[in-house]
Design an enzyme around this catalytic site. Structure first.
Site, short mmCIF file in Angstrom:
data_model
loop_
_atom_site.label_atom_id
_atom_site.label_comp_id
_atom_site.label_asym_id
_atom_site.label_seq_id
_atom_site.Cartn_x
_atom_site.Cartn_y
_atom_site.Cartn_z
CD GLU A 85 75.30 36.37 34.60
OE1 GLU A 85 74.39 35.88 35.29
OE2 GLU A 85 75.88 35.74 33.71
CE1 TYR A 135 75.79 33.14 38.82
CE2 TYR A 135 74.37 35.06 38.45
CZ TYR A 135 75.03 33.93 37.98
OH TYR A 135 74.94 33.61 36.65
CG ASP A 157 73.18 30.51 39.02
OD1 ASP A 157 73.76 29.40 39.08
OD2 ASP A 157 72.66 30.94 37.97
#
Ligand code: SF4
Length: 362
Positions: free
Chosen positions: A40, A123, A141
């Site tokens: 991520e 996020y 996001d």
């Protein structure tokens, strides 16, 4: 508007669509908290296809949080080289050290605790908590905001934090308690592969088509709405490849700020003349023999644009004993690129490090 939209009706069609449409991605094979975290962070500013090889290389070199926490910074930045936005790597290491000290080497299975770690925002905390631990929390996001704004035909400015916070607030109660991991990944996948940001969305393949107001009114091209971004600051620079037949002069950037701690070619503000460059080199107590102009280059950071011009400066033999300025090193030119992490901003000029004993390798 999203706040008036019956968002709960979107969940089941998406969960049914996802299993047969999920791409095979390296970080999905074993969605451990560490792998989800690394992927991520890498994906924040970089495309999936570009991230794949970096992800594999990073995980091979640093397979767990302990190895990330202990990694020397030069090596870490080298592993991150090519991905850009190096603060992401530095923050990850700071967070890894906290995890070693406070959580016994395991990322906490707690959204609020994750949020306290350096470099982890809403996020990323949501992605780790939901995908790796199955905790029903949202991970919103730009991709997820786009699909929500389109399906509800909401033209709020997605650059505003309040719009993102509201999307998180509205999603929270509809996340299935037993399937949070799949929902997070399915939303990301829909945004990445169907309701795409550039070009026309593939509404014919979309599980939300019959619920989508942007499709019904064919308004998806104007959604989501983004306020005007801040204009980029232009900085002019002169980049110097200063070398003798064997070595090249590199400078280590300050520990804080843009590209902190990385190696760079010495560079100066403004576009300088040959005479100005000669004066600067003499100021370093080096003797310039020949100064040749190099091509211009441009590099764009998120809010700054470097417009660079360059010079190759041949100097009399570089000798460490002559160098009295802090932060500079003489690097063997043929090993420098492997050993020193030089940011992509200088990539146009790194080829000039390969001149060994006067022979330019193409
Ligand atoms: Fe996006 Fe089209 Fe699906 Fe609506 S129907 S969410 S615009 S892909």
């Amino acid at each position: 508007m999203l706040k008036d939209y019956p968002i709960e009706r979107l969940i089941q069609p998406l969960l049914e669509w996802y299993p047969s449409h999920a791409r095979v991605l390296p970080w999905r094979e074993d969605a451990s908290p560490y792998r989800v975290w690394v992927s991520e962070i890498m994906l924040q500013q970089t495309r999936v296809e570009a991230v794949k090889p970096y992800f594999e290389r990073f995980l091979t070199a640093l397979p767990d949080i302990a190895s990330l926490a202990q990694c020397p910074q030069d090596r870490l930045l080298k592993l991150w080289e090519g991905l850009g936005y190096y603060n992401r790597a530095r923050n990850m290491q700071a967070a890894a050290r906290t995890v070693m000290e406070e959580y016994g080497g395991e990322l906490p299975a707690d959204y609020e605790a994750l949020l306290k770690l350096k470099g982890i925002g809403n996020y990323t905390a949501g992605a780790i908590a939901s995908i790796a631990y199955g905790i029903p929390v949202p991970a919103v996001d730009g991709n997820v905001l786009r699909i929500l704004m389109r399906v509800s035909e909401d033209d709020s400015d997605i650059m505003k934090q309040s719009v993102k916070s509201e999307a998180e607030r509205l999603l929270l109660p509809v996340i299935p308690k037993d399937n949070a991991a799949m929902l997070t990944q399915a939303m990301m996948e829909l945004g990445a592969t169907v309701c795409v940001p550039n070009g026309e969305p593939k509404c014919g393949e979309c599980p939300w088509q019959k619920h989508c107001l942007a499709f019904a009114h064919q308004s998806f091209q104007s959604l989501p709405r983004k306020g005007k971004p801040k204009p980029r600051k232009i900085e002019e620079k002169t980049v110097l490849v200063i070398r003798d037949g064997e070595k090249v002069l590199l400078h280590r950037r300050p520990k804080k700020g843009l590209l902190a701690g990385m190696y760079e070619f010495p560079n100066l503000e403004g576009h300088l003349s040959r005479e100005e460059v000669a004066r600067y080199v003499e100021g370093l107590e080096l003797l310039p023999l020949k100064i040749e102009p190099l091509e211009q280059a441009k590099h764009i950071f998120s809010h700054i644009e470097w417009q660079m011009t360059g010079y190759m400066v041949r100097v009399a033999q570089l000798d460490e004993a002559d160098l009295h300025k802090e932060g500079y090193v003489f690097a063997e030119s043929y090993v420098s690129e492997e050993k020193y992490a030089i940011p992509a901003a200088f990539s146009r000029y790194t080829k000039y490090m390969d001149i060994h004993l006067g022979i330019r390798k193409e």
